[in-house]
Design an enzyme around this catalytic site. Structure first.
Site, PDB file in Angstrom:
ATOM      1  N   GLY A  12      -5.484  -1.627 -15.958  1.00  0.00           N
ATOM      2  CA  GLY A  12      -5.578  -2.580 -14.855  1.00  0.00           C
ATOM      3  C   GLY A  12      -5.456  -1.850 -13.533  1.00  0.00           C
ATOM      4  O   GLY A  12      -5.382  -0.618 -13.497  1.00  0.00           O
ATOM      5  N   TYR A  15      -0.377  -2.198  -9.210  1.00  0.00           N
ATOM      6  CA  TYR A  15       0.492  -3.387  -9.125  1.00  0.00           C
ATOM      7  C   TYR A  15       0.239  -4.405 -10.233  1.00  0.00           C
ATOM      8  O   TYR A  15       0.769  -5.510 -10.177  1.00  0.00           O
ATOM      9  CB  TYR A  15       0.367  -4.096  -7.759  1.00  0.00           C
ATOM     10  CG  TYR A  15       0.749  -3.239  -6.594  1.00  0.00           C
ATOM     11  CD1 TYR A  15       2.089  -2.997  -6.297  1.00  0.00           C
ATOM     12  CD2 TYR A  15      -0.220  -2.651  -5.793  1.00  0.00           C
ATOM     13  CE1 TYR A  15       2.451  -2.207  -5.226  1.00  0.00           C
ATOM     14  CE2 TYR A  15       0.123  -1.855  -4.722  1.00  0.00           C
ATOM     15  CZ  TYR A  15       1.458  -1.632  -4.437  1.00  0.00           C
ATOM     16  OH  TYR A  15       1.811  -0.846  -3.366  1.00  0.00           O
ATOM     17  N   GLU A  85       2.552   7.439 -19.522  1.00  0.00           N
ATOM     18  CA  GLU A  85       2.338   6.716 -18.267  1.00  0.00           C
ATOM     19  C   GLU A  85       1.284   7.450 -17.425  1.00  0.00           C
ATOM     20  O   GLU A  85       1.150   8.669 -17.544  1.00  0.00           O
ATOM     21  CB  GLU A  85       3.703   6.688 -17.542  1.00  0.00           C
ATOM     22  CG  GLU A  85       3.714   6.263 -16.111  1.00  0.00           C
ATOM     23  CD  GLU A  85       3.625   4.769 -15.919  1.00  0.00           C
ATOM     24  OE1 GLU A  85       3.211   4.055 -16.846  1.00  0.00           O
ATOM     25  OE2 GLU A  85       3.973   4.314 -14.826  1.00  0.00           O
ATOM     26  N   GLU A  86       0.541   6.741 -16.586  1.00  0.00           N
ATOM     27  CA  GLU A  86      -0.458   7.354 -15.690  1.00  0.00           C
ATOM     28  C   GLU A  86      -1.385   8.295 -16.457  1.00  0.00           C
ATOM     29  O   GLU A  86      -1.681   9.411 -16.011  1.00  0.00           O
ATOM     30  CB  GLU A  86       0.241   8.134 -14.560  1.00  0.00           C
ATOM     31  CG  GLU A  86       1.190   7.319 -13.707  1.00  0.00           C
ATOM     32  CD  GLU A  86       0.516   6.500 -12.614  1.00  0.00           C
ATOM     33  OE1 GLU A  86      -0.740   6.401 -12.599  1.00  0.00           O
ATOM     34  OE2 GLU A  86       1.242   5.947 -11.782  1.00  0.00           O
ATOM     35  N   GLN A  88      -4.417   8.342 -16.856  1.00  0.00           N
ATOM     36  CA  GLN A  88      -5.722   8.667 -16.226  1.00  0.00           C
ATOM     37  C   GLN A  88      -5.713  10.046 -15.578  1.00  0.00           C
ATOM     38  O   GLN A  88      -6.770  10.618 -15.334  1.00  0.00           O
ATOM     39  CB  GLN A  88      -6.109   7.585 -15.187  1.00  0.00           C
ATOM     40  CG  GLN A  88      -5.405   7.644 -13.846  1.00  0.00           C
ATOM     41  CD  GLN A  88      -4.040   6.957 -13.827  1.00  0.00           C
ATOM     42  OE1 GLN A  88      -3.631   6.383 -14.821  1.00  0.00           O
ATOM     43  NE2 GLN A  88      -3.325   7.015 -12.704  1.00  0.00           N
ATOM     44  N   CYS A 142      -4.246 -10.465  -5.683  1.00  0.00           N
ATOM     45  CA  CYS A 142      -4.916  -9.951  -4.491  1.00  0.00           C
ATOM     46  C   CYS A 142      -4.005 -10.103  -3.278  1.00  0.00           C
ATOM     47  O   CYS A 142      -3.502 -11.194  -2.999  1.00  0.00           O
ATOM     48  CB  CYS A 142      -6.228 -10.704  -4.265  1.00  0.00           C
ATOM     49  SG  CYS A 142      -7.046 -10.223  -2.736  1.00  0.00           S
TER      50      CYS A 142
HETATM   51  P1  ADP Z   1       1.486  -0.796 -12.049  1.00  0.00           P
HETATM   52  O1  ADP Z   1       2.143   0.198 -12.956  1.00  0.00           O
HETATM   53  O2  ADP Z   1       0.353  -1.524 -12.725  1.00  0.00           O
HETATM   54  O3  ADP Z   1       1.062  -0.206 -10.717  1.00  0.00           O
HETATM   55  P2  ADP Z   1       4.150  -1.871 -11.786  1.00  0.00           P
HETATM   56  O4  ADP Z   1       4.599  -2.191 -13.174  1.00  0.00           O
HETATM   57  O5  ADP Z   1       4.643  -0.609 -11.170  1.00  0.00           O
HETATM   58  O6  ADP Z   1       2.542  -1.937 -11.727  1.00  0.00           O
HETATM   59  O7  ADP Z   1       4.563  -3.042 -10.780  1.00  0.00           O
HETATM   60  C1  ADP Z   1       4.318  -4.395 -11.079  1.00  0.00           C
HETATM   61  C2  ADP Z   1       5.218  -5.235 -10.177  1.00  0.00           C
HETATM   62  O8  ADP Z   1       4.850  -5.057  -8.817  1.00  0.00           O
HETATM   63  C3  ADP Z   1       5.071  -6.725 -10.415  1.00  0.00           C
HETATM   64  O9  ADP Z   1       5.925  -7.204 -11.431  1.00  0.00           O
HETATM   65  C4  ADP Z   1       5.466  -7.321  -9.087  1.00  0.00           C
HETATM   66  O10 ADP Z   1       6.838  -7.600  -9.043  1.00  0.00           O
HETATM   67  C5  ADP Z   1       5.192  -6.224  -8.080  1.00  0.00           C
HETATM   68  N1  ADP Z   1       4.054  -6.470  -7.192  1.00  0.00           N
HETATM   69  C6  ADP Z   1       3.965  -6.021  -5.917  1.00  0.00           C
HETATM   70  N2  ADP Z   1       2.784  -6.344  -5.364  1.00  0.00           N
HETATM   71  C7  ADP Z   1       2.083  -7.015  -6.310  1.00  0.00           C
HETATM   72  C8  ADP Z   1       0.772  -7.606  -6.374  1.00  0.00           C
HETATM   73  N3  ADP Z   1      -0.063  -7.573  -5.330  1.00  0.00           N
HETATM   74  N4  ADP Z   1       0.391  -8.188  -7.518  1.00  0.00           N
HETATM   75  C9  ADP Z   1       1.231  -8.231  -8.588  1.00  0.00           C
HETATM   76  N5  ADP Z   1       2.452  -7.709  -8.585  1.00  0.00           N
HETATM   77  C10 ADP Z   1       2.893  -7.098  -7.482  1.00  0.00           C
HETATM   78 ZN    ZN Z   2      -8.894 -11.731  -2.688  1.00  0.00          ZN
END
Ligand code: ADP
Ligand code: ZN
Length: 192
Positions: A12, A15, A85-86, A88, A142
């Site tokens: 995905g 965030y 993790e990460e 990619q 978004c």
């Molecule tokens: P990823 O690893 O996919 O970057 P994380 O697990 O680090 O995501 O972070 C997810 C958390 O970030 C969500 O549970 C939420 O609390 C927070 N968050 C901050 N901004 C957003 C956003 N725009 N959409 C969804 N969650 C967000």
């Molecule tokens: Zn949008």
């Protein structure tokens, strides 16, 4: 009897909750008294060298590896659940590596960005998704309009990034946002 291995890919945009999902799955495996190893690439020192940390501060211990050879060297023979993790950021041979581990009976769970800021497939992700037994695709929200978001929008000095901007920019302030397809922006063509 040999346990049946599995390859799960969590993907995905930024965030979307990939780190939180990876940490949740790692904790479940620990509750199940499995032998667990968590890795992240050394290049991602966003928050902490030896921790996986989500944007909301949820964290879990992790070992680091600079490349697939180091992953290979650090994975213990008796590991039952291997989380990366990460993913990619690893080189293409990470695909063969995780498939071999799954074939050995390891429950392999990898998390990574499926698209870069140009919405192009990110590194080894397409091949990992093809090889997976299970795909968990998560969406963020978004940051402009509140719709579900599948894209990572890159901003450089407050404006949408150019298509041909280098991945590492010296002397510029950059930031990333989760954006839906209606709000995603990028400036095409040569940078002026
Ligand atoms: P990823 O690893 O996919 O970057 P994380 O697990 O680090 O995501 O972070 C997810 C958390 O970030 C969500 O549970 C939420 O609390 C927070 N968050 C901050 N901004 C957003 C956003 N725009 N959409 C969804 N969650 C967000
Ligand atoms: Zn949008």
């Amino acid at each position: 009897m040999k346990p049946l291995g599995k390859l799960t890919v969590v993907c995905g945009s930024m965030y979307a909750g990939k780190s939180e999902e990876l940490i949740r799955l790692a904790r479940r495996s620990l509750y199940a008294k499995k032998k667990v190893q968590v890795f992240k690439p050394s290049i991602d020192d966003r928050y902490h060298q030896t921790m996986v940390v989500s944007h909301m501060g949820v964290q879990h211990e992790a070992d680091t590896a600079v490349n697939v050879a180091e992953l290979q060297a650090k994975v213990r023979k008796d590991t039952q659940v291997l989380l990366i993790e990460e993913v990619q950021f690893f080189e293409p041979s990470v695909v063969e590596f995780v498939v071999q581990q799954s074939d050995r009976g390891v429950d392999v769970i990898v998390a990574g960005l499926d698209q870069d800021f140009r919405r192009q497939p990110f590194g080894p992700m397409p091949a990992l998704l093809a090889a997976a037994d299970e795909v968990i695709k998560l969406r963020a929200i978004c940051m402009k309009c509140g719709n579900p978001a599948s894209h990572t929008y890159r901003m450089v000095d407050g404006k949408p990034a150019h298509w041909d901007d280098p991945i590492v920019l010296i002397g510029a302030t950059e930031s990333y946002e989760a954006r839906c397809r209606n709000c995603f922006e990028i400036r095409k063509g040569k940078k002026k």
